[in-house]
Design an enzyme around this catalytic site. Structure first.
Site, PDB file in Angstrom:
ATOM      1  N   LYS A 118       0.852  -1.204   0.000  1.00 12.10           N
ATOM      2  CA  LYS A 118       0.000   0.000   0.000  1.00 12.10           C
ATOM      3  C   LYS A 118       0.874   1.236   0.000  1.00 12.10           C
ATOM      4  CE  LYS A 118      -1.841   2.593   3.377  1.00 12.10           C
ATOM      5  NZ  LYS A 118      -1.848   3.921   2.761  1.00 12.10           N
ATOM      6  N   GLY A 163       7.163   4.592   8.337  1.00 15.19           N
ATOM      7  CA  GLY A 163       6.260   5.710   8.609  1.00 15.19           C
ATOM      8  C   GLY A 163       6.478   6.246  10.009  1.00 15.19           C
ATOM      9  N   GLU A 203      10.132  15.138  15.819  1.00 13.50           N
ATOM     10  CA  GLU A 203      10.403  15.083  14.377  1.00 13.50           C
ATOM     11  C   GLU A 203       9.478  16.081  13.677  1.00 13.50           C
ATOM     12  OE1 GLU A 203       9.238  11.495  12.159  1.00 13.50           O
ATOM     13  OE2 GLU A 203      11.217  11.578  11.226  1.00 13.50           O
ATOM     14  N   CYS A 238      13.304  10.760   6.965  1.00 10.08           N
ATOM     15  CA  CYS A 238      13.354  10.238   8.335  1.00 10.08           C
ATOM     16  C   CYS A 238      14.748  10.413   8.935  1.00 10.08           C
ATOM     17  CB  CYS A 238      12.918   8.794   8.370  1.00 10.08           C
ATOM     18  SG  CYS A 238      13.694   7.806   7.100  1.00 10.08           S
ATOM     19  N   GLU A 287      10.529   0.829  10.171  1.00  9.28           N
ATOM     20  CA  GLU A 287      11.497   1.913   9.928  1.00  9.28           C
ATOM     21  C   GLU A 287      10.733   3.189  10.220  1.00  9.28           C
ATOM     22  OE1 GLU A 287      13.056   4.858   8.716  1.00  9.28           O
ATOM     23  OE2 GLU A 287      12.989   4.177   6.619  1.00  9.28           O
TER      24      GLU A 287
HETATM   25  P1  NDP Z   1       1.939   7.453   8.899  1.00 11.68           P
HETATM   26  O1  NDP Z   1       2.789   6.621   9.779  1.00 11.68           O
HETATM   27  O2  NDP Z   1       0.539   7.700   9.289  1.00 11.68           O
HETATM   28  O3  NDP Z   1       1.897   6.827   7.414  1.00 11.68           O
HETATM   29  C1  NDP Z   1       2.759   5.836   6.896  1.00 11.68           C
HETATM   30  C2  NDP Z   1       1.947   4.789   6.127  1.00 11.68           C
HETATM   31  O4  NDP Z   1       1.134   4.041   7.017  1.00 11.68           O
HETATM   32  C3  NDP Z   1       0.983   5.396   5.118  1.00 11.68           C
HETATM   33  O5  NDP Z   1       0.854   4.531   4.021  1.00 11.68           O
HETATM   34  C4  NDP Z   1      -0.296   5.445   5.924  1.00 11.68           C
HETATM   35  O6  NDP Z   1      -1.445   5.587   5.184  1.00 11.68           O
HETATM   36  C5  NDP Z   1      -0.232   4.130   6.662  1.00 11.68           C
HETATM   37  N1  NDP Z   1      -1.035   4.066   7.881  1.00 11.68           N
HETATM   38  C6  NDP Z   1      -1.580   5.098   8.592  1.00 11.68           C
HETATM   39  N2  NDP Z   1      -2.199   4.624   9.695  1.00 11.68           N
HETATM   40  C7  NDP Z   1      -2.048   3.280   9.678  1.00 11.68           C
HETATM   41  C8  NDP Z   1      -2.440   2.227  10.567  1.00 11.68           C
HETATM   42  N3  NDP Z   1      -3.102   2.473  11.679  1.00 11.68           N
HETATM   43  N4  NDP Z   1      -2.093   0.953  10.254  1.00 11.68           N
HETATM   44  C9  NDP Z   1      -1.377   0.682   9.143  1.00 11.68           C
HETATM   45  N5  NDP Z   1      -0.980   1.636   8.272  1.00 11.68           N
HETATM   46  C10 NDP Z   1      -1.297   2.912   8.539  1.00 11.68           C
HETATM   47  O7  NDP Z   1       2.679   8.807   8.653  1.00 11.68           O
HETATM   48  P2  NDP Z   1       2.002  10.166   8.139  1.00 11.68           P
HETATM   49  O8  NDP Z   1       1.961  10.063   6.698  1.00 11.68           O
HETATM   50  O9  NDP Z   1       0.727  10.459   8.820  1.00 11.68           O
HETATM   51  O10 NDP Z   1       3.016  11.237   8.681  1.00 11.68           O
HETATM   52  C11 NDP Z   1       2.963  11.618  10.055  1.00 11.68           C
HETATM   53  C12 NDP Z   1       4.335  11.847  10.563  1.00 11.68           C
HETATM   54  O11 NDP Z   1       5.085  10.646  10.501  1.00 11.68           O
HETATM   55  C13 NDP Z   1       5.157  12.820   9.757  1.00 11.68           C
HETATM   56  O12 NDP Z   1       4.905  14.123  10.122  1.00 11.68           O
HETATM   57  C14 NDP Z   1       6.550  12.381  10.063  1.00 11.68           C
HETATM   58  O13 NDP Z   1       6.974  12.976  11.253  1.00 11.68           O
HETATM   59  C15 NDP Z   1       6.426  10.896  10.255  1.00 11.68           C
HETATM   60  N6  NDP Z   1       6.829  10.125   9.064  1.00 11.68           N
HETATM   61  C16 NDP Z   1       7.983   9.435   9.098  1.00 11.68           C
HETATM   62  C17 NDP Z   1       8.402   8.740   7.978  1.00 11.68           C
HETATM   63  C18 NDP Z   1       9.667   7.987   7.965  1.00 11.68           C
HETATM   64  O14 NDP Z   1      10.162   7.656   6.894  1.00 11.68           O
HETATM   65  N7  NDP Z   1      10.223   7.631   9.090  1.00 11.68           N
HETATM   66  C19 NDP Z   1       7.636   8.736   6.738  1.00 11.68           C
HETATM   67  C20 NDP Z   1       6.386   9.450   6.832  1.00 11.68           C
HETATM   68  C21 NDP Z   1       6.028  10.110   7.951  1.00 11.68           C
HETATM   69  P3  NDP Z   1      -1.878   7.102   4.850  1.00 11.68           P
HETATM   70  O15 NDP Z   1      -0.975   7.527   3.790  1.00 11.68           O
HETATM   71  O16 NDP Z   1      -3.236   7.010   4.374  1.00 11.68           O
HETATM   72  O17 NDP Z   1      -1.767   7.875   6.119  1.00 11.68           O
END
Ligand code: NDP
Length: 493
Positions: free
Chosen positions: A195, A247, A400, A303, A269
């Protein structure tokens, strides 16, 4: 330094000096009006959809599926069928052939993917063209090489695939994260349900076309789109044997709780708050480029971004002066312009998060600097920002931000630098700038970070493992280590 060099070093950047715009043509990308889910090698019409936009202009780009639980289940079933009826049994060299094909097609279609990535995600075209695409192809090439050498990679352990991998990726490097996830999974003999993030689904959907071109057997890779609810369904699905997630730490923790006791394998990660540490013997101009690259690359949506700058007290003033001067030369604007250094913020929600944290920094007492720059009226934008006078307890030094915002702190001794760098719940990456090799090794031994860059920053290679400690997650991606989460071994590990 000669007198002339000294003068040049101090000369202000002429304010009227601008670049002519150099937009990349968009017509290489042919978007469909509506996309379904890619399941079992076919397009499954989506029951529910949402609109995906360009964050730089808020222009609607396409309707994309919001996968329902039944649609996720169909993808998992297709992945299971493909796993049991062929993919896990075909010869490893044959598996490698598909990965090599995918890598080559990505290279051939790299401009198309780069334009789409910038259009849907807001990142500057020079980054998607020169970083995301070459690294994505390199990842497939690299793991293609391992596919028939697993017995050598893990001698005497009889590696076997795990089964069906559920993979959930974020929006900051949509295609690259897809490559990081899919390449090792397939090389190890697994099938996949992936996804992409809600805001950046288009490159994953275009990738389905690459899979068809490569004639990958149906069901080996399935792509479902949607928001967090779709992610939850993948995590919960009983037909999935392993979850790989990149994420936020918050969602990572929720996934870990959900999977506790299920026996499913998991790699996470997550976030970071990296220290980029500059010692007084460092080559300052190079270090300043490293600071810029560390935090403003990809609008700071990284990240491992070097979001906390630790400068040795004796060089604080020249570093801040050089940094501010360099900031005035950053070009913020149209992601499809080849001259753009800093593109659009990925979403309205992310922009609000950045604004809220930046406001907290000013309220807590830090001093803010933003270079003069005109931001476009439409879309989501944030000027490159530097905070000085930052205390370790401030939110901008702890949380972050995931945006183009740098917090500067100082230190006097290497011990103090280590203590401050490690004073965070995260542990993903760090940077060290010094002329002394022995000091680099001394620091690297003590920094609690999965990756430590020395006299450089944000360097990636498919052969080096990447991953974190503490709240930055566990498991490694890249390198031989990146195969391990997708394998089970006779010794039970
Ligand atoms: P999320 O952790 O919400 O999103 C990462 C992925 O997980 C997306 O595909 C998201 O879908 C999906 N997701 C969201 N909720 C769930 C769940 N309960 N169970 C399984 N999958 C889920 O990050 P955000 O995009 O909301 O960003 C929020 C913050 O996270 C950012 O401000 C940043 O600080 C951090 N972040 C860190 C990253 C990294 O590489 N370490 C990458 C992205 C964000 P959807 O896209 O629909 O939300």
């Amino acid at each position: 330094m000669t007198e002339l060099e000294r003068k040049q070093d101090r000369a202000p950047v002429p304010s009227e000096w601008t670049y002519a715009s150099a937009p990349e043509a968009r017509d290489i990308v042919a978007l469909q009006e509506r996309y379904g889910h890619y399941v079992g090698g076919e397009w499954l019409d989506a029951r529910e959809t949402y609109t995906t936009i360009s964050p730089a202009s808020e222009e609607a780009l396409a309707e994309v599926g919001q996968a329902t639980p039944e649609e996720v289940q169909a993808a998992v079933t297709a992945a299971r069928d493909a796993y049991e009826n062929g993919w896990s049994d075909i010869s490893p060299a044959e598996r490698a052939k598909y990965l090599f094909r995918i890598a080559r097609i990505l290279q051939e279609r790299s401009r198309e993917f780069a334009v789409l990535e910038s259009l849907n995600g807001g990142k500057p075209i020079k980054e998607s063209r020169d970083v995301d695409l070459p690294l994505s192809a390199a990842h497939f090439f690299y793991y293609a090489g391992w596919a028939d050498k697993l017995e050598y990679a893990f001698p005497n352990r009889r590696p076997k695939p795990v089964g069906v991998a559920g993979q959930i990726i974020p929006w900051n490097f949509p295609l690259l994260m897809l490559a990081w996830k899919i390449a090792p999974a397939l090389a190890a003999g697994n099938t996949v349900v992936l996804k992409p993030a809600e805001t950046t689904p288009l490159s994953a959907l275009l990738f389905c076309d690459v899979l068809r071109q490569a004639e990958l057997p149906p069901g080996v890779v399935n792509i479902v789109t949607g928001d967090g609810r779709t992610g939850v369904e993948i995590v919960k699905s009983e037909g999935v044997d392993k979850i790989a997630f990149t994420g936020s730490t918050e969602v990572g923790k929720a996934i870990q709780r959900e999977l506790a006791g299920t026996g499913k394998k998991l790699t996470l990660e997550l976030g970071g708050k990296a220290a980029n540490i500059i010692f007084d013997d460092a080559a300052l101009d190079q270090a300043v480029e490293g600071i810029i690259n560390g935090i403003y690359f990809n609008q700071g949506h990284v990240c491992c971004a070097g979001s906390r700058l630790l400068v040795q007290e004796s060089i604080y003033e020249p570093v801040v002066e050089k940094l501010k001067r360099r900031l005035t030369t950053l070009r913020v604007g149209d992601p499809l312009d080849k001259n753009t250094d800093v593109g659009a913020i990925n979403s309205k929600q992310q922009l609000e998060k950045i604004e809220e944290l930046v406001a907290s920094g000013a309220e807590e007492g830090a001093e803010i600097y933003q270079p003069p720059c005109r931001l476009p009226e439409k879309g989501y934008w944030f000027a490159p920002t530097v905070f000085t006078n930052v205390a370790q307890s401030y939110r901008i030094a702890q949380e972050e931000i995931f945006g183009p915002v740098l917090s500067i702190l100082t230190f006097r001794t290497p011990e103090e630098a280590v203590e401050k760098a490690n004073n965070t719940p995260y542990g993903l990456s760090a940077g060290v700038w010094t002329e002394k090799g022995s000091r680099i090794l001394w620091m690297a031994e003590r920094l609690r970070a999965g990756v430590v860059w020395a006299n450089t920053y944000n360097r990636f290679d498919p052969s080096s493992p990447f991953g974190g400690y503490k709240e930055s997650g566990f498991g490694r991606e890249g390198g031989r280590h990146g195969l391990e989460p997708y394998l089970q071994f006779e010794d039970g590990a």
